[in-house]
Motif scaffolding. Sequence first.
Motif, PDB file in Angstrom:
ATOM      1  N   MET A  67       0.858  -1.190   0.000  1.00  0.00           N
ATOM      2  CA  MET A  67       0.000   0.000   0.000  1.00  0.00           C
ATOM      3  C   MET A  67       0.895   1.242   0.000  1.00  0.00           C
ATOM      4  O   MET A  67       1.888   1.321   0.725  1.00  0.00           O
ATOM      5  CB  MET A  67      -0.899   0.003   1.236  1.00  0.00           C
ATOM      6  N   SER A  68       0.563   2.210  -0.824  1.00  0.00           N
ATOM      7  CA  SER A  68       1.375   3.403  -0.939  1.00  0.00           C
ATOM      8  C   SER A  68       1.304   4.211   0.338  1.00  0.00           C
ATOM      9  O   SER A  68       0.329   4.166   1.085  1.00  0.00           O
ATOM     10  CB  SER A  68       0.890   4.236  -2.129  1.00  0.00           C
ATOM     11  N   SER A  69       2.360   4.993   0.562  1.00  0.00           N
ATOM     12  CA  SER A  69       2.441   5.785   1.773  1.00  0.00           C
ATOM     13  C   SER A  69       1.578   7.028   1.647  1.00  0.00           C
ATOM     14  O   SER A  69       1.144   7.418   0.560  1.00  0.00           O
ATOM     15  CB  SER A  69       3.895   6.180   2.049  1.00  0.00           C
ATOM     16  N   LEU A  70       1.341   7.674   2.804  1.00  0.00           N
ATOM     17  CA  LEU A  70       0.569   8.920   2.813  1.00  0.00           C
ATOM     18  C   LEU A  70       1.305  10.005   2.046  1.00  0.00           C
ATOM     19  O   LEU A  70       0.675  10.825   1.372  1.00  0.00           O
ATOM     20  CB  LEU A  70       0.335   9.351   4.265  1.00  0.00           C
ATOM     21  N   ARG A  71       2.642   9.997   2.129  1.00  0.00           N
ATOM     22  CA  ARG A  71       3.418  10.990   1.397  1.00  0.00           C
ATOM     23  C   ARG A  71       3.191  10.849  -0.106  1.00  0.00           C
ATOM     24  O   ARG A  71       3.000  11.848  -0.817  1.00  0.00           O
ATOM     25  CB  ARG A  71       4.897  10.817   1.741  1.00  0.00           C
ATOM     26  N   ALA A  72       3.203   9.617  -0.610  1.00  0.00           N
ATOM     27  CA  ALA A  72       2.983   9.392  -2.040  1.00  0.00           C
ATOM     28  C   ALA A  72       1.565   9.772  -2.445  1.00  0.00           C
ATOM     29  O   ALA A  72       1.345  10.357  -3.519  1.00  0.00           O
ATOM     30  CB  ALA A  72       3.256   7.927  -2.381  1.00  0.00           C
ATOM     31  N   LYS A  73       0.594   9.460  -1.574  1.00  0.00           N
ATOM     32  CA  LYS A  73      -0.792   9.819  -1.904  1.00  0.00           C
ATOM     33  C   LYS A  73      -0.964  11.334  -1.997  1.00  0.00           C
ATOM     34  O   LYS A  73      -1.628  11.844  -2.912  1.00  0.00           O
ATOM     35  CB  LYS A  73      -1.732   9.235  -0.851  1.00  0.00           C
ATOM     36  N   LEU A  74      -0.376  12.057  -1.059  1.00  0.00           N
ATOM     37  CA  LEU A  74      -0.470  13.516  -1.110  1.00  0.00           C
ATOM     38  C   LEU A  74       0.188  14.053  -2.373  1.00  0.00           C
ATOM     39  O   LEU A  74      -0.339  14.986  -3.009  1.00  0.00           O
ATOM     40  CB  LEU A  74       0.197  14.112   0.130  1.00  0.00           C
ATOM     41  N   THR A  75       1.318  13.475  -2.740  1.00  0.00           N
ATOM     42  CA  THR A  75       2.003  13.930  -3.952  1.00  0.00           C
ATOM     43  C   THR A  75       1.147  13.696  -5.185  1.00  0.00           C
ATOM     44  O   THR A  75       0.982  14.599  -6.031  1.00  0.00           O
ATOM     45  CB  THR A  75       3.347  13.200  -4.094  1.00  0.00           C
ATOM     46  N   TRP A  76       0.575  12.495  -5.284  1.00  0.00           N
ATOM     47  CA  TRP A  76      -0.250  12.189  -6.454  1.00  0.00           C
ATOM     48  C   TRP A  76      -1.501  13.065  -6.501  1.00  0.00           C
ATOM     49  O   TRP A  76      -1.932  13.489  -7.586  1.00  0.00           O
ATOM     50  CB  TRP A  76      -0.633  10.719  -6.448  1.00  0.00           C
ATOM     51  N   VAL A  77      -2.088  13.341  -5.356  1.00  0.00           N
ATOM     52  CA  VAL A  77      -3.275  14.208  -5.339  1.00  0.00           C
ATOM     53  C   VAL A  77      -2.914  15.608  -5.821  1.00  0.00           C
ATOM     54  O   VAL A  77      -3.627  16.207  -6.649  1.00  0.00           O
ATOM     55  CB  VAL A  77      -3.870  14.244  -3.922  1.00  0.00           C
ATOM     56  N   THR A 124       6.418  18.693  -3.341  1.00  0.00           N
ATOM     57  CA  THR A 124       5.431  18.058  -2.457  1.00  0.00           C
ATOM     58  C   THR A 124       6.053  16.938  -1.654  1.00  0.00           C
ATOM     59  O   THR A 124       5.774  16.773  -0.463  1.00  0.00           O
ATOM     60  CB  THR A 124       4.258  17.521  -3.293  1.00  0.00           C
ATOM     61  N   MET A 125       6.919  16.138  -2.289  1.00  0.00           N
ATOM     62  CA  MET A 125       7.591  15.060  -1.562  1.00  0.00           C
ATOM     63  C   MET A 125       8.458  15.614  -0.439  1.00  0.00           C
ATOM     64  O   MET A 125       8.446  15.111   0.691  1.00  0.00           O
ATOM     65  CB  MET A 125       8.447  14.242  -2.530  1.00  0.00           C
ATOM     66  N   ILE A 126       9.197  16.700  -0.738  1.00  0.00           N
ATOM     67  CA  ILE A 126      10.058  17.302   0.292  1.00  0.00           C
ATOM     68  C   ILE A 126       9.221  17.880   1.421  1.00  0.00           C
ATOM     69  O   ILE A 126       9.491  17.662   2.614  1.00  0.00           O
ATOM     70  CB  ILE A 126      10.958  18.378  -0.332  1.00  0.00           C
ATOM     71  N   ARG A 168       7.067  14.201   9.302  1.00  0.00           N
ATOM     72  CA  ARG A 168       8.114  13.668  10.175  1.00  0.00           C
ATOM     73  C   ARG A 168       7.617  13.457  11.606  1.00  0.00           C
ATOM     74  O   ARG A 168       7.952  12.445  12.239  1.00  0.00           O
ATOM     75  CB  ARG A 168       9.319  14.617  10.148  1.00  0.00           C
ATOM     76  N   PRO A 169       6.805  14.404  12.182  1.00  0.00           N
ATOM     77  CA  PRO A 169       6.271  14.140  13.528  1.00  0.00           C
ATOM     78  C   PRO A 169       5.462  12.854  13.611  1.00  0.00           C
ATOM     79  O   PRO A 169       5.499  12.164  14.631  1.00  0.00           O
ATOM     80  CB  PRO A 169       5.409  15.379  13.806  1.00  0.00           C
ATOM     81  N   LEU A 170       4.722  12.503  12.545  1.00  0.00           N
ATOM     82  CA  LEU A 170       3.960  11.260  12.573  1.00  0.00           C
ATOM     83  C   LEU A 170       4.898  10.049  12.602  1.00  0.00           C
ATOM     84  O   LEU A 170       4.622   9.052  13.286  1.00  0.00           O
ATOM     85  CB  LEU A 170       3.038  11.191  11.359  1.00  0.00           C
ATOM     86  N   GLU A 171       6.002  10.142  11.863  1.00  0.00           N
ATOM     87  CA  GLU A 171       6.974   9.054  11.901  1.00  0.00           C
ATOM     88  C   GLU A 171       7.593   8.935  13.299  1.00  0.00           C
ATOM     89  O   GLU A 171       7.831   7.821  13.789  1.00  0.00           O
ATOM     90  CB  GLU A 171       8.054   9.300  10.850  1.00  0.00           C
ATOM     91  N   ASP A 172       7.831  10.098  13.934  1.00  0.00           N
ATOM     92  CA  ASP A 172       8.343  10.058  15.314  1.00  0.00           C
ATOM     93  C   ASP A 172       7.336   9.395  16.248  1.00  0.00           C
ATOM     94  O   ASP A 172       7.708   8.655  17.171  1.00  0.00           O
ATOM     95  CB  ASP A 172       8.643  11.474  15.802  1.00  0.00           C
TER      96      ASP A 172
END
Length: 474
Positions: free
Chosen positions: A1-11, A189-191, A198-202
């Motif tokens: 399943m694609s990550s949230l970062r990738a989904k935001l980028t594609w949107v 968008t990826m950057i 990053r806070p969610l990853e933390d």
Amino acid sequence: MSSLRAKLTWVNVALLALGIIVATGVSVMGMRHYLLDSVDSELTQSRDSLLSAGLTMKDIDRLSELGIALDKLSPGGKERASALPRGDTVFVAVDKKGEPVAIGALAPTPRQRALAAAVDDPEAAARRPEPQDVTLDDGAHRMVGAELDDGTTVLMAAATQDVESGIKKALKLDAAFGVILLGLLAVLTMISAHQRLRPLEDMVETASAIAEGDLTRRVPSSRAPATETEQLRLALNSMLHQVESAFETRERSSAQLRRFVADASHELRTPLSAIRGYLQLYDKGMLRDPAERTRAWSRVIAETDRMGRLVDELLTLARLDQQPELRFRNVDLSRLVRDAADDLRVQEPERPLTVRADGAVLIRADESGLRQVLGNLLGNVRVHTPADAPVTLGVERQDGVVRLRVADQGPGLAEEDAARVFDRFFRAGGGAGSGLGMAIVQGVVAAHGGEVGVETAPGAGLTVTVTLPAGAGD
């Protein structure tokens, strides 16, 4: 399943692509409308000029012959006289049958014949005020018609290849810039998503560490304290602190319960062992002397009483742990203190006793509970201090509370013993008693919404202060 970062980028890329497509479509349609309107204006002006001149086909023939004659007189004119110049505009005259006719000495060219063939009804085309689209062999054209005074219909058409070519170039340019913009947006968008998420990853790392047993782990602070992720971080850290506190409390309670069960078992085992031993001696007939039987029976009764008191104290603590409903009513605490002092005088007449409980100090409390508090405190005095150690009992109302003090001038307690004085089954120096008296005192006072404090030092005696709320008893 694609990550949230990738989904935001594609949107984001999809939304920008849709915007570029819509903007490009609108701009191309506008540009095409403007260019075609310019071609239509030129054709309409030519038709209006032809109609306003009032020319007939004969006039056009004479003008054509005159033009050919003048062209022949010019250098190189003979080579150009036999052909109509080819350009973006086509001019043809048709008869009533729609067949192209010669203009002067010039026969209809293939393009002129193609224009005449492309129009089904020249007379209807001449009556149309607006130009219309026609398709010739060399591409799309815009065409208008005009009917001369002699009934001849003239058709004029202008090529629109340049318009279409310009539109295609504009589309290619827009597509190139659109691809560049989409690529830049995807990278940015990826950057940005990496920084924002990053806070969610933390939080994920912190949750994993906590799941592995590190309850002290917290979500680190981010660089944007005003964002929603920072608010979520603060809320999660607060929740984790509560979870850690609850876990520590549960562990501490479990440890206390295990220690309590072990201590209770030990305390009950001693009288039970004594009773079992005397009963075995009696059963085996080893107590032949009446005096021995009497002493054994007395010891059995004493151990039974001791065990009964211990069970009663355990039941009292169990009820206090369950926060029972106490029977509150107005109680004169001064009277209870004086009654307890009278009991102590009867039990130990030689002990110096000072009582400061004059007048009435009414509070709303459970009388039996307060009597038990006084009984346990004075019981500790009798057990742990010499019979000639002075004791002071006092009660006073001050600053909205009622304070009950029991102070003795006995040996006192060491600092480490004073810290554990309210622990269940704790006996300073392994002395007498069950070790539950002060625990019961603390439980009863806590049930009244009060507090218990001790002041002591080795050789300085022990002062126990019970503080109870006085508002309900005013």
